[in-house]
Design a protein around this motif. Structure first.
Motif, PDB file in Angstrom:
ATOM      1  N   ASP A   4     -29.754  22.347 -69.818  1.00 28.01           N
ATOM      2  CA  ASP A   4     -30.098  23.382 -70.788  1.00 28.01           C
ATOM      3  C   ASP A   4     -30.012  22.796 -72.191  1.00 28.01           C
ATOM      4  O   ASP A   4     -29.383  21.753 -72.410  1.00 28.01           O
TER       5      ASP A   4
ATOM      6  N   GLU B 141     -36.658  29.194 -76.721  1.00 26.52           N
ATOM      7  CA  GLU B 141     -37.380  29.233 -75.442  1.00 26.52           C
ATOM      8  C   GLU B 141     -38.640  30.098 -75.485  1.00 26.52           C
ATOM      9  O   GLU B 141     -38.986  30.761 -74.521  1.00 26.52           O
TER      10      GLU B 141
ATOM     11  N   SER C  94     -37.591  29.109 -69.929  1.00 23.65           N
ATOM     12  CA  SER C  94     -36.327  28.414 -70.158  1.00 23.65           C
ATOM     13  C   SER C  94     -36.557  26.911 -70.241  1.00 23.65           C
ATOM     14  O   SER C  94     -37.447  26.360 -69.598  1.00 23.65           O
ATOM     15  N   ARG C  95     -35.723  26.238 -71.045  1.00 25.43           N
ATOM     16  CA  ARG C  95     -35.829  24.791 -71.135  1.00 25.43           C
ATOM     17  C   ARG C  95     -35.440  24.136 -69.823  1.00 25.43           C
ATOM     18  O   ARG C  95     -35.949  23.061 -69.479  1.00 25.43           O
TER      19      ARG C  95
ATOM     20  N   LYS D 201     -26.856  29.650 -78.494  1.00 26.94           N
ATOM     21  CA  LYS D 201     -27.740  30.204 -77.469  1.00 26.94           C
ATOM     22  C   LYS D 201     -27.020  30.405 -76.149  1.00 26.94           C
ATOM     23  O   LYS D 201     -26.126  29.649 -75.782  1.00 26.94           O
ATOM     24  N   SER D 202     -27.415  31.465 -75.429  1.00 26.14           N
ATOM     25  CA  SER D 202     -26.973  31.672 -74.047  1.00 26.14           C
ATOM     26  C   SER D 202     -28.000  32.553 -73.341  1.00 26.14           C
ATOM     27  O   SER D 202     -28.902  33.119 -73.977  1.00 26.14           O
ATOM     28  N   HIS D 203     -27.854  32.670 -72.019  1.00 29.28           N
ATOM     29  CA  HIS D 203     -28.725  33.524 -71.221  1.00 29.28           C
ATOM     30  C   HIS D 203     -27.974  34.762 -70.760  1.00 29.28           C
ATOM     31  O   HIS D 203     -26.772  34.695 -70.462  1.00 29.28           O
TER      32      HIS D 203
ATOM     33  N   VAL E 272     -37.145  35.430 -70.479  1.00 28.45           N
ATOM     34  CA  VAL E 272     -37.569  34.155 -69.896  1.00 28.45           C
ATOM     35  C   VAL E 272     -37.614  34.312 -68.381  1.00 28.45           C
ATOM     36  O   VAL E 272     -37.415  35.406 -67.849  1.00 28.45           O
TER      37      VAL E 272
ATOM     38  N   GLN F 155     -34.095  36.623 -66.734  1.00 32.51           N
ATOM     39  CA  GLN F 155     -33.074  36.443 -67.754  1.00 32.51           C
ATOM     40  C   GLN F 155     -33.647  36.733 -69.143  1.00 32.51           C
ATOM     41  O   GLN F 155     -34.862  36.808 -69.329  1.00 32.51           O
TER      42      GLN F 155
ATOM     43  N   ASN G 130     -33.138  35.193 -73.129  1.00 31.39           N
ATOM     44  CA  ASN G 130     -32.554  34.212 -74.034  1.00 31.39           C
ATOM     45  C   ASN G 130     -32.035  34.957 -75.260  1.00 31.39           C
ATOM     46  O   ASN G 130     -32.777  35.730 -75.890  1.00 31.39           O
TER      47      ASN G 130
ATOM     48  N   SER H 286     -30.430  33.879 -78.828  1.00 31.04           N
ATOM     49  CA  SER H 286     -30.105  32.750 -79.691  1.00 31.04           C
ATOM     50  C   SER H 286     -30.068  33.230 -81.130  1.00 31.04           C
ATOM     51  O   SER H 286     -30.787  34.158 -81.502  1.00 31.04           O
TER      52      SER H 286
ATOM     53  N   SER I 279     -24.656  32.508 -68.708  1.00 27.33           N
ATOM     54  CA  SER I 279     -24.564  31.068 -68.951  1.00 27.33           C
ATOM     55  C   SER I 279     -23.561  30.829 -70.062  1.00 27.33           C
ATOM     56  O   SER I 279     -23.191  31.754 -70.788  1.00 27.33           O
TER      57      SER I 279
END
Length: 392
Positions: A63, A68, A121-122, A198-200, A226, A230, A232, A234, A274
């Motif tokens: 990640d 994203e 998502s990355r 950032k988190s999910h 995403v 989920q 994102n 951020s 996450s």
């Protein structure tokens, strides 16, 4: 919190600015960093018969701090390479059709995007791109580029295999730096005390077709749907605020959410799925010179305010610019036009940098944000102009 470290890549202190060029036709390319820019460059050059080695420090999937959102610019690159539908089927991105800006007091602006973007998502995107690049290049992973030197019109790159700890020296005509590390050449980054965090999340009461931007006093954040159901989350936050919460990003985010009532409402039944990632937010323009035998891509070439959602798209486009020039130079047996590439970078990056910095400055100040939202609601044509300025 886990502070995300950018790929260390080549020590930039070892590189010396110069526009000296190899005297022979470029054939052998090393790319440092297997993100969107590195993979696109590897695919394009590998397809044209270049000997390409792609060096990536991290094991995938991994990640990264990122909003994203893949812009139309990035999608057009994928389309031109015949990769758009392959990535759609592999990654299940979410079509993003509009952006919604919401200030601390609840003022709201909704703008239809001129063309759909992707929420992706990355973890999914970077893994899929690397898999597609595998047919076009040699991949060294996990491996770290540690030292660069010159001789006989070649670049010599020392690469450490992180599994065996052995070091290999690779000879190349050009090294493309796509490690996201920062400015190369004589461009000095604008000092920043901001972090990207950032988190999910799952279970938000938020739309699945929109990028939402939320403003509070001193910073801003965003929510984008995403893949894998989920969201994102951020945001850009001054490092001093992170210090005030002693690194407790859950506490910091709760404080952030309480300042924007709509954000607070959407988070009512949500759960974080996450870890928090944090990384510095650099801001700098394109350098006047690049180190000898080295060409930067993506955030190694320039970095802009993330509010515009253009980072991945610009990274991909920079790869297209560089790969196209290297292919053209080889096919016509001429020198690589470095100043021309830098000028192309500036034409793409400069207006977006200015527009995104202005938008972030306004949106992070409630006293300015609410009147600005009211103005845009009263004059819809201004919204279209704003979209053009940030690259949509």
């Amino acid at each position: 919190m886990r502070k995300q470290k950018p790929d260390r890549g080549v020590s930039h202190a070892l590189l010396h600015p110069s526009d000296n060029l190899p005297e022979h036709i470029p054939e052998k390319i090393v790319i440092v960093g297997a993100g969107p820019a590195g993979c696109v460059a590897a695919i394009m050059l590998g397809r044209e018969g270049f000997d390409v080695t792609l060096v990536e420090q991290h094991r995938f999937p991994r990640d990264k701090v990122c909003g994203e959102c893949l812009s139309t610019l990035g999608l057009s690159v994928l389309e031109s390479l015949g990769l758009r539908e392959k990535l759609r089927s592999r990654c299940n991105p979410v079509p993003l059709l509009r952006t919604v800006c919401i200030t601390a007091d609840g003022s709201r602006l909704e703008l239809k995007l001129p063309a759909a973007m992707w929420g992706i998502s990355r973890t999914a995107l970077d893994s899929a791109l690397l898999s597609l690049a595998a047919g076009s290049c040699r991949i060294l992973q996990p491996a770290r580029a540690e030292r660069l030197s010159h001789g006989d019109n070649l670049v010599f790159l020392s690469v450490r295999d992180l599994a065996s700890n052995s070091i290999t020296v690779i000879r190349a005509d050009w090294v493309l730096i796509a490690d996201g590390k920062g400015a190369l050449g004589n461009s000095k980054p604008v000092p920043t005390r901001d972090l990207g965090v950032k988190s999910h999340w799952r279970g938000l009461d938020a739309p699945r077709d929109a990028i939402e931007l939320f403003g509070v006093d001193g910073h801003y954040g965003g929510i984008a749907p995403v893949d894998d159901q989920q969201f994102n989350i951020s945001f850009s936050v001054p490092a001093i605020k992170v210090q005030a919460f002693a690194g407790d990003l859950d506490g910091l985010f709760r404080s952030f959410a309480r300042q924007n009532r709509e954000l607070h409402r959407q988070l009512g039944g949500a759960t974080r799925c996450s870890v928090w990632l944090a990384a510095p937010l650099p801001r700098f323009g394109v350098a006047d010179h690049w180190p000898r035998g080295v060409i930067p891509l993506g955030n190694a070439a320039a970095a802009l305010e993330p509010i515009g959602g253009e980072g991945m798209g610009l990274a991909m486009q920079s790869a297209v610019t560089v790969a196209t020039e290297l292919i053209s130079a080889r096919n016509s047996s001429r020198a690589v036009n470095l100043p021309g590439m830098r000028n192309q970078f500036r034409r793409v990056w400069t207006p977006r940098r200015a527009a995104c910095r202005l938008a972030a400055a306004v949106f992070s100040r409630p006293a300015l944000a609410s009147p600005a939202i009211e103005l845009f609601n009263c004059a819809p044509s201004l919204g279209a102009g704003l979209m053009r300025l940030v690259g949509k």
